[in-house]
Motif scaffolding. Structure first.
Motif, PDB file in Angstrom:
ATOM      1  N   LEU A  44       0.370  -2.828  -4.035  1.00  0.00           N
ATOM      2  CA  LEU A  44      -0.461  -2.107  -4.524  1.00  0.00           C
ATOM      3  C   LEU A  44      -1.858  -1.479  -4.393  1.00  0.00           C
ATOM      4  O   LEU A  44      -2.230  -1.138  -4.557  1.00  0.00           O
ATOM      5  N   GLY A  45      -2.240  -3.705  -5.377  1.00  0.00           N
ATOM      6  CA  GLY A  45      -3.190  -3.523  -5.745  1.00  0.00           C
ATOM      7  C   GLY A  45      -4.718  -3.547  -4.698  1.00  0.00           C
ATOM      8  O   GLY A  45      -5.325  -2.870  -4.219  1.00  0.00           O
ATOM      9  N   THR A  46      -3.618  -3.835  -2.991  1.00  0.00           N
ATOM     10  CA  THR A  46      -4.188  -3.967  -1.702  1.00  0.00           C
ATOM     11  C   THR A  46      -4.362  -2.117  -1.405  1.00  0.00           C
ATOM     12  O   THR A  46      -5.532  -2.327  -0.845  1.00  0.00           O
ATOM     13  N   CYS A  47      -3.591  -1.947  -1.398  1.00  0.00           N
ATOM     14  CA  CYS A  47      -3.554  -0.730  -0.973  1.00  0.00           C
ATOM     15  C   CYS A  47      -4.534   0.084  -2.344  1.00  0.00           C
ATOM     16  O   CYS A  47      -5.033   1.556  -1.482  1.00  0.00           O
ATOM     17  N   SER A  48      -4.764   0.001  -3.024  1.00  0.00           N
ATOM     18  CA  SER A  48      -6.068   0.757  -4.399  1.00  0.00           C
ATOM     19  C   SER A  48      -7.401   0.166  -3.854  1.00  0.00           C
ATOM     20  O   SER A  48      -7.749   0.982  -3.230  1.00  0.00           O
ATOM     21  N   LYS A  49      -7.690  -1.038  -3.393  1.00  0.00           N
ATOM     22  CA  LYS A  49      -8.926  -1.352  -3.300  1.00  0.00           C
ATOM     23  C   LYS A  49      -9.063  -1.056  -1.646  1.00  0.00           C
ATOM     24  O   LYS A  49     -10.227  -0.245  -1.330  1.00  0.00           O
ATOM     25  N   SER A  50      -7.965  -0.479  -0.535  1.00  0.00           N
ATOM     26  CA  SER A  50      -8.553   0.498   0.706  1.00  0.00           C
ATOM     27  C   SER A  50      -8.213   1.513   0.442  1.00  0.00           C
ATOM     28  O   SER A  50      -8.278   2.495   1.195  1.00  0.00           O
ATOM     29  N   ASN A  51      -7.683   2.430  -0.774  1.00  0.00           N
ATOM     30  CA  ASN A  51      -7.629   4.011  -0.795  1.00  0.00           C
ATOM     31  C   ASN A  51      -6.083   4.262   0.450  1.00  0.00           C
ATOM     32  O   ASN A  51      -6.961   5.119   0.264  1.00  0.00           O
ATOM     33  N   ASP A  52      -5.766   3.384   0.338  1.00  0.00           N
ATOM     34  CA  ASP A  52      -4.132   4.062   1.020  1.00  0.00           C
ATOM     35  C   ASP A  52      -3.208   4.529   0.447  1.00  0.00           C
ATOM     36  O   ASP A  52      -2.601   3.152  -0.093  1.00  0.00           O
ATOM     37  N   LEU A  53      -3.139   6.133   0.188  1.00  0.00           N
ATOM     38  CA  LEU A  53      -2.159   6.215  -0.523  1.00  0.00           C
ATOM     39  C   LEU A  53      -1.069   6.111   0.292  1.00  0.00           C
ATOM     40  O   LEU A  53      -0.095   6.106   0.359  1.00  0.00           O
ATOM     41  N   ALA A  54      -1.014   6.884   1.267  1.00  0.00           N
ATOM     42  CA  ALA A  54       0.165   6.797   2.153  1.00  0.00           C
ATOM     43  C   ALA A  54       1.283   5.050   2.168  1.00  0.00           C
ATOM     44  O   ALA A  54       2.426   5.164   1.619  1.00  0.00           O
ATOM     45  N   GLY A  55       0.681   4.207   2.021  1.00  0.00           N
ATOM     46  CA  GLY A  55       1.009   2.457   2.247  1.00  0.00           C
ATOM     47  C   GLY A  55       1.840   2.596   0.651  1.00  0.00           C
ATOM     48  O   GLY A  55       2.664   1.571   0.106  1.00  0.00           O
ATOM     49  N   ALA A  56       0.763   2.979  -0.332  1.00  0.00           N
ATOM     50  CA  ALA A  56       1.133   3.285  -1.987  1.00  0.00           C
ATOM     51  C   ALA A  56       2.383   3.381  -2.654  1.00  0.00           C
ATOM     52  O   ALA A  56       3.193   3.231  -3.147  1.00  0.00           O
ATOM     53  N   LEU A  57       2.761   5.195  -1.504  1.00  0.00           N
ATOM     54  CA  LEU A  57       3.243   5.909  -2.339  1.00  0.00           C
ATOM     55  C   LEU A  57       4.851   4.890  -1.236  1.00  0.00           C
ATOM     56  O   LEU A  57       6.346   4.956  -2.185  1.00  0.00           O
ATOM     57  N   SER A  58       4.373   4.475  -0.382  1.00  0.00           N
ATOM     58  CA  SER A  58       5.664   4.199   0.363  1.00  0.00           C
ATOM     59  C   SER A  58       6.352   2.951  -0.142  1.00  0.00           C
ATOM     60  O   SER A  58       7.425   2.304  -0.635  1.00  0.00           O
ATOM     61  N   LEU A  59       4.855   1.728  -1.027  1.00  0.00           N
ATOM     62  CA  LEU A  59       5.601   0.936  -1.667  1.00  0.00           C
ATOM     63  C   LEU A  59       6.691   1.357  -2.883  1.00  0.00           C
ATOM     64  O   LEU A  59       8.256   0.584  -3.736  1.00  0.00           O
ATOM     65  N   TYR A  60       5.883   2.593  -4.038  1.00  0.00           N
ATOM     66  CA  TYR A  60       6.239   2.791  -4.371  1.00  0.00           C
ATOM     67  C   TYR A  60       8.102   3.445  -4.326  1.00  0.00           C
ATOM     68  O   TYR A  60       9.106   2.587  -5.447  1.00  0.00           O
ATOM     69  N   GLU A  61       8.225   4.410  -3.521  1.00  0.00           N
ATOM     70  CA  GLU A  61       9.178   4.719  -2.857  1.00  0.00           C
ATOM     71  C   GLU A  61      10.174   3.181  -2.516  1.00  0.00           C
ATOM     72  O   GLU A  61      11.646   3.465  -3.410  1.00  0.00           O
ATOM     73  N   LYS A  62      10.048   2.042  -2.249  1.00  0.00           N
ATOM     74  CA  LYS A  62      10.895   1.023  -2.055  1.00  0.00           C
ATOM     75  C   LYS A  62      11.052   0.244  -3.302  1.00  0.00           C
ATOM     76  O   LYS A  62      12.005  -0.003  -3.886  1.00  0.00           O
ATOM     77  N   ALA A  63      10.087   0.257  -4.500  1.00  0.00           N
ATOM     78  CA  ALA A  63      10.478   0.251  -5.560  1.00  0.00           C
ATOM     79  C   ALA A  63      11.015   0.698  -6.301  1.00  0.00           C
ATOM     80  O   ALA A  63      11.880   0.032  -7.114  1.00  0.00           O
ATOM     81  N   ILE A  64      11.669   1.925  -6.069  1.00  0.00           N
ATOM     82  CA  ILE A  64      12.475   2.675  -7.058  1.00  0.00           C
ATOM     83  C   ILE A  64      13.643   2.093  -6.234  1.00  0.00           C
ATOM     84  O   ILE A  64      14.837   2.763  -7.033  1.00  0.00           O
ATOM     85  N   SER A  65      14.219   2.064  -4.989  1.00  0.00           N
ATOM     86  CA  SER A  65      14.919   1.821  -4.610  1.00  0.00           C
ATOM     87  C   SER A  65      15.385   0.422  -4.939  1.00  0.00           C
ATOM     88  O   SER A  65      16.935  -0.059  -5.010  1.00  0.00           O
ATOM     89  N   GLN A  66      14.785  -0.282  -5.219  1.00  0.00           N
ATOM     90  CA  GLN A  66      15.209  -1.681  -5.652  1.00  0.00           C
ATOM     91  C   GLN A  66      14.936  -1.878  -7.005  1.00  0.00           C
ATOM     92  O   GLN A  66      15.231  -3.302  -7.910  1.00  0.00           O
TER      93      GLN A  66
END
Length: 477
Positions: free
Chosen positions: A27-49
């Motif tokens: 998530l920190g990596t996505c924040s540094k690169s301003n990657d919203l799509a990647g961060a949201l994908s991580l979020y959905e995966k975190a919820i499922s786990q």
């Protein structure tokens, strides 16, 4: 080779991280690169786990959502996902922070819902969160954009009540909405507030102001009768450049761009500008503040003696920081405390006004100078004519010369930039205005003194009025 090592270290780090740690790292990596799509994908995966998400994780996601609003392709999705993240946060009893409220307020404003953005700010009290300027901005700008002036004024009132200091962008949008809805009283008010918070306005603010004076309404508002002496007194009370009595007279304004010559005269209309001072109330408050702080840090009896002495010797037009003048450019082998430089300043000031200035120096300095017979004669003459005041042992003479200059509303000769912590206590806005108007800098070139007097005019919004003209001067670069 170095890149290869970094890649290997990254792989090792990933192997040792648990799921939550890996999520935080990615998530920190996505924040540094301003990657919203990647961060949201991580979020959905975190919820499922069923990963445990804290306010840092969620604030990072909200920040990325609010930071993607400028991208029209992803704006709607960013708003929808952002609200969903915020709702999950509240549902899981994770208390929001100021960063949370600011991010969600930006989402609400981008969605055209200034009311919700404002309600978010007003709800911060129950979480014991202190808002910042950026927290209020989404609601304020949303209301102004939709020309909901009264709601915008309500936001400003709350900001002021909470000790939030608005800056030029905030006053500019309030000025614009007031102009567009025809609130001439508010236009006048916000012009004054812009004047107080900035020197040269931005191009955007300048265009907003020009737009108002080009409107038909601007030529219609104003009173037909006024007390000219009262206006002059008001301008003096306000430090010059502004009378604060509202729109005077009626008639079309002539809007033009012009130059100002070195003497402060407008090349278009010929009116002369002034060097604006702080107003009377600010001056009195400033003097009281200096005295209060000085009595806390100095021996109370010593500084009060000085205050009483100054009350009985109030005819000075200039105060001289004796140490600053005498030590100027003396950092060489045979350098020392140059009383000849100080004498040159005293004489120059006397020749200009016919009045002796007040030189303030520490007692230790004066005592050491008196060992020299030629210095002794000069110092005794100054004492006899009331030109010298010595501060007691253990004192900081900065308090004394600053208080004298403020209390007597006179010039202060010093090259001291007054950036020390004691000067920071007074606040930058009005203190810088006072310094511009009262400080006299100096140079010695081949032993020839040159006093650099305060500028002939100030780069702030100024108003001039005569029976024939209504004139306002505004600077932007």
């Amino acid at each position: 080779m170095e890149n290869s090592n970094q890649t290997n270290q990254s792989k090792k780090r990933k192997k040792t991280l648990n799921l939550e740690g890996q999520f935080m790292y990615d998530l920190g990596t996505c924040s540094k690169s301003n990657d919203l799509a990647g961060a949201l994908s991580l979020y959905e995966k975190a919820i499922s786990q069923n990963l445990r998400l804290n306010h840092n994780h969620l604030n990072t996601l909200l920040y990325l959502c609010s930071n993607s609003l400028h991208d029209l392709a992803s704006k709607d999705s960013a708003i929808e996902k952002g609200f969903g993240i915020y709702e999950r946060m509240i549902a899981n009893n994770i208390n929001p922070t100021e960063a949370t409220i600011t991010a969600v307020a930006r989402l609400a404003a981008a969605n055209g819902d200034g009311d919700f953005a404002f309600e978010l700010v007003k709800s911060m009290g129950k979480y014991k969160i202190v808002p910042r300027l950026r927290t209020f901005d989404p609601a304020l700008f949303a209301f102004c954009e939709k020309l909901e002036a009264e709601k915008a004024y309500e936001v400003e009132e709350l900001m002021v009540s909470m000790g939030i200091h608005l800056e030029e962008p905030e006053f500019a949008v309030l000025l614009k909405v007031s102009s567009e809805v025809g609130r001439e009283d508010k236009v006048y008010l916000y012009l004054h507030k812009v004047r107080n918070c900035t020197r040269c306005v931005s191009l955007v603010t300048g265009e907003i102001i020009e737009s108002w004076f080009n409107k038909g309404l601007a030529s219609e508002v104003g009173v037909s009768e006024w007390d000219e002496n009262g206006i002059k007194d008001a301008m003096l009370k306000n430090g010059g450049g502004w009378h604060g009595q509202g729109w005077l007279g009626k008639g079309k304004w002539v809007v033009s761009k012009s130059n100002i010559n070195l003497e402060g005269c407008c090349c278009s209309c010929g009116e002369r500008l002034v060097c604006v001072d702080i107003d009377r109330a600010e001056t009195e408050k400033f003097a009281e503040s200096v005295a209060s702080l000085a009595t806390k840090r100095e021996a109370k009896s010593d500084f009060r003696v000085f205050q009483e002495w100054l009350d009985n010797h109030s005819g000075y037009e200039a105060i001289v920081d004796g140490a600053n003048v005498s030590l100027y450019q003396q950092n060489f082998a045979d350098g020392g405390f140059s009383i000849s430089q100080l004498e040159a300043v005293v004489k120059d000031l006397y020749d200009r006004s016919g009045k002796w200035p007040l030189v303030i120096m520490h007692n230790k300095r004066v005592s050491s100078l008196m060992d020299n017979p030629s210095n002794l004669k000069i110092l005794e003459d100054w004492k006899n004519q009331g030109t010298l005041y010595t501060t007691p042992n253990g004192s900081n003479d900065d308090w004394y010369w600053l208080y004298a200059a403020v209390k007597l509303k006179c010039l202060l000769v010093t090259n001291d930039e007054m950036r020390d912590h004691i000067f920071e206590l007074f606040g930058s806005n009005f203190f810088l205005k006072w310094k511009e108007r009262h400080r006299v800098r100096f140079t010695f070139l081949k032993n020839n003194l040159r006093l650099l007097m305060p500028p002939s005019y100030s780069l702030v919004i100024q108003v001039r009025f005569s029976i024939a003209f209504r004139i306002i001067f505004i600077w932007h670069f």
